[in-house]
Design an enzyme around this catalytic site. Structure first.
Site, PDB file in Angstrom:
ATOM      1  N   GLY A 540      39.252  44.848  42.951  1.00 27.40           N
ATOM      2  CA  GLY A 540      38.798  45.816  41.972  1.00 27.40           C
ATOM      3  C   GLY A 540      39.120  47.243  42.357  1.00 27.40           C
ATOM      4  N   SER A 882      42.641  38.498  39.118  1.00 26.07           N
ATOM      5  CA  SER A 882      41.551  38.619  40.087  1.00 26.07           C
ATOM      6  C   SER A 882      40.726  39.889  39.955  1.00 26.07           C
ATOM      7  CB  SER A 882      42.124  38.532  41.509  1.00 26.07           C
ATOM      8  OG  SER A 882      41.124  38.749  42.468  1.00 26.07           O
ATOM      9  N   GLU A 883      41.379  41.051  39.915  1.00 20.78           N
ATOM     10  CA  GLU A 883      40.673  42.315  40.085  1.00 20.78           C
ATOM     11  C   GLU A 883      39.688  42.611  38.955  1.00 20.78           C
ATOM     12  OE1 GLU A 883      41.733  44.434  42.768  1.00 20.78           O
ATOM     13  OE2 GLU A 883      43.676  43.584  43.260  1.00 20.78           O
ATOM     14  N   ALA A 884      40.038  42.243  37.736  1.00 16.78           N
ATOM     15  CA  ALA A 884      39.162  42.556  36.609  1.00 16.78           C
ATOM     16  C   ALA A 884      37.778  41.958  36.785  1.00 16.78           C
ATOM     17  CB  ALA A 884      39.780  42.047  35.305  1.00 16.78           C
TER      18      ALA A 884
END
Length: 952
Positions: A540, A882-884
């Site tokens: 993130g 992944s990051e969201a």
């Protein structure tokens, strides 16, 4: 005189005779010495469960069970006794098929624990399974637990005879079209059977002449002048080969530092590996001890002493930003970089001052530790080609090569990096500090092979963390709830070392009030050096700090308007024609579709909360928007290679570093799809026709970092092009395909490489250092989150009852892997919201103390709905993932607390004590006050005017 003990234990059904050291051995160390390395040692203090074994019918944590407390002929069961790669137990098969294996470091402990559970409770319910893992302290940092419970339930059905193992396996498509399907990860088999060798396992199996290296970490101060490092006593200890200090380093003894922004005034490399003149933070290393055994190395390290003079400590951004603050680094002020964002009317202050509705607040997000279950262990040696070879948890292999070369003085073309099977990093693996230290030790010890390891407490003190963040922000709306303008002033505490700090400010500059239509804005993000743990990458990266402020403000403004917070977001979500705060069109506009899908979930949650709400336990619902960029920016690249093998199979080479997220299955999925779509009608390609060769710089080209949700997106593009090159070479004039033999006979290469550069996309532009205008990345992911919470009014304890997401990540490449990223990311956000912290360096030195969530703190009711929206920039329509899912979910929890009981927590984490204090204040007739506006180094308006008048 050392006195040893002979014992006989019944291990996995057979009596085994062993010799142990009763003064030092634990059951775990004995079992691992016998070769049973499926017994993992994570925390080393009995709080994570990775070392779980069954002893005499009871699950125990073997890392803290002294061998002196183990009875003769005790019956021990480890993962190796439950099933093997050729004879899987239903639990092992179920873990693989359900996507319950991510990094896999905790998997053996979970499987052993579940094995005993199902022996005792063959009809266990989901709640029984969760209670069992809670009781036995089995902790997972990757999965969010849901898929683990799913696996146990499936295995229980097999064990009860209700179905066979084949019935719980993923069904393979007859047409060999695997994309989007839950294909099992290639590495899962080794992980569930305990034969996957992580760093500590590799150390245990290194050649006999390997030196064992440990750190001398004084832990005496956050900031001190070193008067002397005294090593004489340690040098005389048994088995010691060398005490290594900065004087033994032939290179710079520093990691590389790159200036990302024109407004960066720091120019020097601040990340010193072995302390020279000063200690800059609590985890700094004064020396390394190399010895013949790890025990000897630790005994000697305890004899190294440091003579020091305490210096003033700057432990937060707020301290660092004060005009009279002591400089952390003499070459630059503490506040050393900034990135502005401006859009629309330049008179944002007046717009907000004169708006029909305006709200303001100040918010703090904490220093979040990554807390993988595996700490860090690195090996270094010279290989048969004369390459300095480092085995580590690399997530940016080629960048790590540059760092190792800089630190050691060895030329880059003489450095080889290999990623070990990795027990998760979630971002901290981007930093090369331990990799470079192992290389330094190898060279300093006359080029002997070394294995460098640390305890979990040492790892916590040494490793980077998510940066704490302070934000002042204001938001203005018209009578209809449409946003008029927003402003923000943000300060990031980047700790003792500067690298990546200026880059981090750009995420604040992009994700504040994302993905809303904000027609006018003025914002600033600054970064400062302090004497606390250094800031580094974390899933993130930068966006949680932005959403901590902006998503709280969306709820605060909705309340001021007397409007439902979901409806307020619906009014303001970006739609075609709107541009983002950086002045460019959003790459996609999925807002209405996502909110349409979330609406019934939200309405049901509200109804459930209202029905269940009581004075003793208040119920609430919180919603937020989130999302993240895809790729690292305008200069990103991805290089892969595909080779036709002698056996007719396709060999794929890349450095898609597997940090637990599934670099192996990701590469397999995109390669299968690239070959399927390229060779369509010419060749039927099955999943076993692709062989992955990954994460060794000797063989693999530079795929780029495992970061910024870039890997799937970039690797897809490059792999598709690479498959096209190979296809062109294999294609005969008559339309048939050449075989390997025919190609070699004709002198046609069988291996092809392709590099894709982000600069090939039109319209990309770095952020302007004066205005923040820019379009650095070609794609984004979008996600909305909903949390349901219960708040005990007597104690302030918050329980997250459910978390849901509706998301647009383009076309999903592997549904099991992506869901794993969703659930794992959301579990981190719950911890971030309620408990996780690394502020007190003594209290927060292990996963339990630092607030890692257990299975009972993560709801079983956790789910995601994907709305497919094929991306035009990607050949398979995929974006990132992944990051969201670790961007903003924490604020869904914080907003739900406010909705439940009226307590708004402005400074994370939202502990029970903070919530209870708020409840007490409300009960006494008071109200919850926001923190006073933070001073971040200068007056915000004056600083923005200074930037306007002095462009760079």
């Amino acid at each position: 005189m050392k006195q040893l003990k002979k014992m006989t234990l019944n291990i996995n059904g057979a009596d085994r005779t062993l010799v142990c050291d009763p003064q030092n051995d634990t059951l775990a160390s004995v079992l691992r010495r016998l070769g049973l390395t499926g017994v993992k040692i994570g925390c080393g203090t009995g709080v994570c469960g990775a070392c779980s074994v069954v002893m005499d019918g009871k699950v125990i944590r073997s890392c803290t069970r002294r061998i002196t407390s183990v009875k003769e002929y005790a019956k021990i069961v480890t993962i190796e006794g439950i099933g093997t790669p050729m004879h899987l137990h239903p639990l092992q098969a179920a873990f693989m098929e359900n996507g319950a294996v991510q990094c896999g470091f905790c998997s053996p402990g979970f499987i052993v624990s579940a094995w005993q559970l199902l022996r005792e409770q063959p009809n266990a319910s989901r709640e029984d399974v969760r209670d069992w893992f809670q009781k036995h302290r089995n902790i997972c940092r990757c999965t969010g637990y849901r898929q683990i419970v799913d696996a146990v339930m499936d295995a229980a059905k097999v064990l009860r005879g209700e179905c066979g193992i084949e019935d719980i396996k993923v069904k393979m498509p007859a047409d060999k079209h695997y994309y989007g399907k839950p294909l099992v990860r290639p590495a899962a088999l080794a992980k569930v059977t305990g034969v996957c060798d992580y760093g500590d396992d590799i150390e245990l199996k290194m050649p006999e002449d390997t030196l064992h290296v440990v750190m001398v970490q004084p832990k005496v101060a956050h900031h001190a002048r070193i008067i002397g490092i005294h090593t004489a006593a340690a040098e005389k200890m048994a088995g010691v080969y060398k005490i290594i200090t900065h004087k033994d380093v032939k290179g710079s003894n520093r990691l590389n530092f790159f200036q990302f922004l024109p407004r960066t005034i720091a120019t020097e490399q601040t990340h010193i590996l072995l302390a020279e003149e000063k200690i800059f933070n609590y985890g700094d290393i004064a020396a390394l001890v190399a010895a013949d055994t790890k025990q000897h190395a630790r005994e000697a390290a305890a004899q190294v002493t440091i003579e020091y003079e305490q210096l003033p400590e700057v432990l937060s951004y707020l301290e660092a930003a004060m005009p009279d603050a002591v400089r952390v680094h003499e070459d630059h002020p503490n506040v050393w970089a900034m990135q502005p964002t401006t859009k629309g009317d330049p008179n944002v202050k007046e717009l907000i001052d004169n708006a029909p509705y305006a709200a303001e607040g100040s918010f703090y997000s904490t220093r979040e530790p990554h807390m993988p279950i595996e700490g860090d262990t690195v090996q270094a040696y010279w290989d048969e080609d004369g390459m300095l070879t480092v085995h580590c948890k690399a997530m940016a292999i080629y960048a790590n090569i540059g760092d190792i070369a800089e630190a050691t003085g060895v030329a880059e073309d003489k450095v080889r990096v290999v990623e070990n099977p990795t027990g998760g990093t979630f971002g901290w693996g981007i930093a090369s500090a331990t990799y470079a230290l192992a290389a330094i030790a190898c060279i300093a010890c006359d080029n002997r092979p070394v294995a460098f390891s640390m305890s979990y407490g040492e790892f916590m003190a040494f490793s980077g963390k998510r940066c704490p963040s302070y934000t002042n922000t204001r938001l203005a709306c018209d009578e209809n709830g449409k946003i008029i303008a927003a402003e923000w002033d943000n300060g990031l505490d980047h700790g003792a070392y500067d690298e990546l700090g200026d880059d981090l400010t750009t995420r604040i500059a992009r994700f504040m009030y994302f993905p809303y239509n904000v027609p006018n804005c003025m914002g600033l993000s600054r970064v400062a050096a302090t004497n606390h743990a250094y800031g580094t990458a974390y899933r993130g990266y930068g966006s949680p700090q932005a959403y901590t402020a902006s998503e709280a403000m969306m709820d605060i403004m909705a309340e001021k308007l007397g409007m439902d917070p979901f409806a307020f977001r619906r009014i303001n979500v970006a739609r075609p024609g709107d541009v983002n705060i950086n002045g460019y069109a959003f790459t996609d506009y999925p807002g209405d579709r996502i909110m349409d899908a979330m609406q019934p979930i939200y309405e049901k949650a509200l109804a459930d909360a209202k029905a269940a709400d009581t004075p003793e336990v208040r119920r609430g619902v919180g919603v937020v928007w989130g999302g993240y960029n895809v790729t690292e920016g305008t200069a990103d690249q991805c290089t892969v290679a595909i080779e036709l093998g002698r056996d007719g199979r396709f060999y794929k080479y890349d450095t898609w570093q597997d940090q637990g997220q599934g670099g192996d299955i990701g590469s397999l999925m995109v390669t299968l799809e690239a070959l399927r779509t390229t060779f369509a009608g010419k060749l039927v390609i099955d999943k076993d026709d692709v062989v992955l060769i990954q994460n060794d710089s000797k063989f693999c080209p530079d795929h780029g970092a495992t970061a910024s949700s870039r890997s799937h997106f970039m690797n897809s593009i490059s792999t598709k092009a690479c498959a096209g090159k190979l296809y062109g070479a294999m294609l005969k004039p008559d339309g048939s395909l050449r075989t390997y033999g025919e190609m070699t006979a004709e002198g046609i290469p069988t291996r092809y490489e392709n590099q894709f550069l982000n600069e090939e996309f039109e319209g990309l532009a770095d952020l302007d250092p004066n205005t923040g205008r820019g379009n650095p990345t070609p794609d984004y992911t979008f996600a909305m989150f909903l949390a349901e919470v219960a708040v005990e009014t007597a104690t302030g304890k918050v329980t997250v009852l459910s978390m849901k997401s509706v998301a647009d990540v383009g076309v999903v490449g592997n549904i099991a892997a992506v869901k794993g990223q969703v659930f794992g990311g959301m579990s981190h956000t719950i911890g971030f919201a309620l408990s996780e912290n690394y502020d007190d360096v003594k209290k927060h030195n292990n996963p339990l103390g630092a607030g890692i969530p257990t299975i009972r703190e993560i709801p079983d009711d956790i789910d995601v709905v994907f709305l497919e929206n094929p991306r035009r920039q990607n050949p398979f329509g995929s974006s990132g993932a992944s990051e969201a899912f670790q961007s903003s979910g924490h604020m869904a929890v914080v907003n739900a607390i406010a909705n439940a009981c009226g307590v708004r927590v402005y400074e994370l984490p939202a502990t029970a004590a903070k919530v209870k204090a708020g409840l007490d204040a409300i009960a006494a007739g008071g109200k919850i006050e926001a923190p006073k506006k933070y001073f971040l180094g200068s007056d915000f308006y004056e600083e923005m005017e200074n930037i306007r008048r002095n462009p760079v």
